[in-house]
Write a protein that holds these residues in place. Structure first.
Motif, PDB file in Angstrom:
ATOM      1  N   TRP A 158      20.406 -72.804 101.298  1.00  0.00           N
ATOM      2  CA  TRP A 158      20.168 -71.709 102.247  1.00  0.00           C
ATOM      3  C   TRP A 158      20.045 -72.226 103.680  1.00  0.00           C
ATOM      4  O   TRP A 158      19.899 -71.430 104.610  1.00  0.00           O
ATOM      5  CB  TRP A 158      18.879 -70.966 101.876  1.00  0.00           C
ATOM      6  N   ASP A 159      20.073 -73.546 103.853  1.00  0.00           N
ATOM      7  CA  ASP A 159      19.946 -74.178 105.175  1.00  0.00           C
ATOM      8  C   ASP A 159      18.679 -73.708 105.871  1.00  0.00           C
ATOM      9  O   ASP A 159      18.679 -73.317 107.045  1.00  0.00           O
ATOM     10  CB  ASP A 159      21.179 -73.853 106.031  1.00  0.00           C
ATOM     11  N   SER A 160      17.566 -73.804 105.158  1.00  0.00           N
ATOM     12  CA  SER A 160      16.286 -73.324 105.683  1.00  0.00           C
ATOM     13  C   SER A 160      15.272 -74.464 105.669  1.00  0.00           C
ATOM     14  O   SER A 160      14.764 -74.852 104.602  1.00  0.00           O
ATOM     15  CB  SER A 160      15.770 -72.152 104.833  1.00  0.00           C
ATOM     16  N   ALA A 161      14.987 -75.004 106.848  1.00  0.00           N
ATOM     17  CA  ALA A 161      13.940 -76.024 106.945  1.00  0.00           C
ATOM     18  C   ALA A 161      12.573 -75.426 106.648  1.00  0.00           C
ATOM     19  O   ALA A 161      11.705 -76.097 106.078  1.00  0.00           O
ATOM     20  CB  ALA A 161      13.955 -76.645 108.339  1.00  0.00           C
ATOM     21  N   ALA A 197      12.050 -84.803  98.249  1.00  0.00           N
ATOM     22  CA  ALA A 197      12.422 -84.427  99.617  1.00  0.00           C
ATOM     23  C   ALA A 197      13.370 -85.426 100.262  1.00  0.00           C
ATOM     24  O   ALA A 197      14.044 -85.078 101.238  1.00  0.00           O
ATOM     25  CB  ALA A 197      11.163 -84.286 100.470  1.00  0.00           C
ATOM     26  N   SER A 198      13.437 -86.651  99.752  1.00  0.00           N
ATOM     27  CA  SER A 198      14.247 -87.681 100.417  1.00  0.00           C
ATOM     28  C   SER A 198      15.730 -87.331 100.490  1.00  0.00           C
ATOM     29  O   SER A 198      16.342 -87.466 101.558  1.00  0.00           O
ATOM     30  CB  SER A 198      14.049 -89.030  99.710  1.00  0.00           C
ATOM     31  N   ARG A 204      19.963 -83.369 105.872  1.00  0.00           N
ATOM     32  CA  ARG A 204      19.649 -82.568 107.050  1.00  0.00           C
ATOM     33  C   ARG A 204      18.649 -83.328 107.916  1.00  0.00           C
ATOM     34  O   ARG A 204      17.752 -83.977 107.407  1.00  0.00           O
ATOM     35  CB  ARG A 204      19.026 -81.224 106.648  1.00  0.00           C
ATOM     36  N   ASP A 205      18.793 -83.205 109.200  1.00  0.00           N
ATOM     37  CA  ASP A 205      17.863 -83.845 110.131  1.00  0.00           C
ATOM     38  C   ASP A 205      16.677 -82.910 110.344  1.00  0.00           C
ATOM     39  O   ASP A 205      16.564 -82.225 111.363  1.00  0.00           O
ATOM     40  CB  ASP A 205      18.572 -84.142 111.461  1.00  0.00           C
ATOM     41  N   TRP A 206      15.771 -82.918 109.354  1.00  0.00           N
ATOM     42  CA  TRP A 206      14.559 -82.108 109.410  1.00  0.00           C
ATOM     43  C   TRP A 206      13.363 -83.063 109.489  1.00  0.00           C
ATOM     44  O   TRP A 206      12.771 -83.430 108.449  1.00  0.00           O
ATOM     45  CB  TRP A 206      14.441 -81.205 108.187  1.00  0.00           C
ATOM     46  N   ASP A 257      18.627 -93.450 114.927  1.00  0.00           N
ATOM     47  CA  ASP A 257      17.634 -93.136 115.953  1.00  0.00           C
ATOM     48  C   ASP A 257      16.484 -92.279 115.437  1.00  0.00           C
ATOM     49  O   ASP A 257      15.693 -91.763 116.242  1.00  0.00           O
ATOM     50  CB  ASP A 257      18.309 -92.418 117.129  1.00  0.00           C
ATOM     51  N   ASP A 258      16.372 -92.139 114.123  1.00  0.00           N
ATOM     52  CA  ASP A 258      15.333 -91.286 113.554  1.00  0.00           C
ATOM     53  C   ASP A 258      13.965 -91.962 113.709  1.00  0.00           C
ATOM     54  O   ASP A 258      13.706 -93.017 113.132  1.00  0.00           O
ATOM     55  CB  ASP A 258      15.618 -91.016 112.076  1.00  0.00           C
TER      56      ASP A 258
END
Length: 546
Positions: A158-161, A197-198, A204-206, A257-258
């Motif tokens: 759903w692309d929902s962070a 979660a990994s 996604r960059d969340w 760069d995270d």
């Protein structure tokens, strides 16, 4: 008009005629418009519905947790109906969320309902494992991984962070209530959330998902100290460190760069290092050593493939863990010798890899090892007092080995630093290295002399040998320093130190034949040095003139 003089060219025309060009007028950029205030955010269309949906989900989840606890306390229904009822409620909420998500108007409520339902299912598994013991520990963790993984995959689809963070945060906050406090099982269930979660964080960059999933197991690992047996505590802390560092490495490979990856790489091993304070000394040393091996191996393997700041941070944690393992495993003079040996290994590693990171670690270990040497292995009283009255043969052997390693390090560390371009022309680092080398050499000679004759004779003859050896070293430096100013200066300084020792210490402390030998030996060496050095300088001048 003088000859060869020509009239000046007129200025270029402007819009108003002839004259200098106009100066452009600078106007400042307008200030950026102010961001929306909290009132503006709440006044937006749909803001109230989102707030109500998520608050309703949080309240519902808290009610389910309280119901499970109250049912246990008062014996409502039976254990199996409670577990089945929780599973039915969670499944119904997830199903309702899937149904609402079909239309854009219902998606806000769908996210909240799905997050609440998945959290209910996860907490139901925790209750079935921790309270009712329907599931064994491994089975409960596997079921929790399936539920959390399914919920986070749904958030990914759903692309929902918000959905992903809501699931993890709800499970992490409510889990301690059902595990009856901070227990090893709680840490395990929180690590399951981290594992689930990994993959989503890699896709996604969340960053807030990484923080929400990574911080709770680290906090729980610290709070579980003194609430579990030592082996379980050591295993859990190491498992948390491995999982956290592995997730950080995978993340930084995808997004160099995270910042959250760097924070997790540094923070994940810290609970394991903190647990060493309550573990048995040998077990604590093993835990710290395992962390050191993990981090240093990661640094060595990824020194060129990982980002520079990430690799440096990992290496720094590894070096700290190595020192902690050494401090826990050893004591006294042995600890000082091993710390200095580790500094020596790091210095050679810096030379081989041409890297300044190990050189910094070598310097830190060298400073700590030198302080330990002065405090325990080769204290100043050994050189200035009457140590033969109390020191054992084992202490003196440890002193010889420690002073020997310290002397080698005092030579190798400046050599490596100079090769890497770290040391400049300032004399202070070289002076410090020279003083440390002199002290180490004196320690080797004194401890060795006392081993041969552990009485006043060994002490006196040891000091006479030290004085003569200083003058010999000065002669070597002067001869080798014909073409090098730094060596000549060092040789002359050492001559001054030898003479000062003769007059200020040997004259008062030594007695009889020892004093005579010190003065005659040093005098002959200095006389030879002066004669030989003068001859070399004269020969060099004759060669230069011819």
């Amino acid at each position: 008009m003088p000859p060869h003089a020509y009239p000046a060219a007129p200025p270029p025309p402007t819009a108003g005629g002839w004259g200098p060009p106009p100066v452009p007028h600078w106007t400042p950029a307008p200030p950026p418009p102010p961001g929306p205030t909290l009132f503006d955010r709440l006044a937006k269309d749909g803001a109230g519905s989102k707030l109500l949906a998520w608050v309703g989900g949080a309240v519902t989840l808290l009610g389910v947790v309280l119901l499970l606890v109250l049912a246990v306390q008062r014996g409502y229904l039976g254990p199996l109906p409670r577990v089945l009822g929780g599973a039915a409620l969670g499944g119904a909420l997830v199903g309702l969320g899937l149904w609402l998500h079909r239309t854009p108007a219902g998606r806000t409520g769908a996210f909240a309902l799905a997050a609440t339902g998945i959290a209910v299912l996860y907490l139901d598994v925790i209750a079935a494992t921790s309270i009712y013991e329907y599931l064994p520990g491994g089975g409960g963790l596997a079921a929790g991984l399936l539920i959390a993984g399914g919920g986070l995959l749904l958030a990914l689809r759903w692309d929902s962070a918000a959905l992903a963070i809501g699931v993890v945060a709800a499970c992490a906050l409510c889990a301690p209530v059902l595990t009856q406090g901070f227990t090893p099982l709680l840490v395990a269930f929180l690590l399951v959330l981290k594992i689930a979660a990994s993959p989503v964080h890699l896709k996604r960059d969340w960053p807030w998902l990484a923080v929400t999933a990574g911080v709770p197991p680290l906090i729980a690992s610290v709070l579980v100290i003194n609430r579990a047996d030592e082996l379980t505590l050591a295993g859990i802390s190491l498992l948390a460190a491995v999982i956290g560092v592995a997730a950080a490495v995978l993340t930084v490979k995808v997004r160099p760069d995270d910042v959250t990856a760097l924070a997790l790489a540094v923070g994940s091993p810290l609970p394991a290092l903190l647990t060493t304070a309550v573990l048995d000394r040998r077990l604590g040393a093993g835990v710290a050593g395992a962390v050191a091996v993990l981090m240093l191996a990661l640094w060595a393997a990824g020194r060129r493939s990982l980002p520079g700041n990430f690799a440096a941070a990992v290496g720094g944690v590894g070096v700290f863990a190595l020192f902690q393992a050494t401090a826990l495993a050893l004591d006294g003079g042995t600890r000082a010798a091993v710390v200095l040996a580790e500094a020596l290994v790091l210095a050679f590693l810096a030379k081989v890899l041409a890297s300044r990171g190990p050189l910094l670690g070598s310097l830190v270990f060298g400073v700590i090892g030198t302080l330990l040497t002065l405090g325990t292995a080769v204290p100043p009283r050994l050189l200035l007092d009457e140590p033969w009255r109390a020191d054992t043969a084992g202490f003196l052997v440890s002193g010889v080995l420690t002073a020997l390693v310290l002397g080698v390090l005092a030579v190798v560390l400046p050599w490596v630093a100079s090769g890497l371009g770290v040391l400049g022309r300032h004399p202070f680092p070289w002076v410090v290295a020279g003083v440390v080398l002199l002290y180490a050499a004196a320690g080797v000679v004194l401890c060795g002399a006392l081993l041969v004759s552990q009485d006043v004779t060994g002490f006196l003859f040891g000091h006479s040998i030290v004085t003569v050896s200083w003058t010999v070293a000065a002669l070597v430096l002067l001869v080798r320093g014909i073409d090098r100013k730094s060596l000549r200066v060092a040789g002359l300084v050492l001559v001054g130190a030898a003479v000062a020792k003769l007059l200020l210490f040997d004259m008062a402390a030594l007695d009889g034949i020892a004093r005579v030998l010190a003065f005659i030996g040093a005098g002959l060496v200095l006389l030879t040095a002066g004669t030989r050095y003068a001859k070399l300088v004269a020969t060099r001048r004759i060669s230069a003139d011819s």
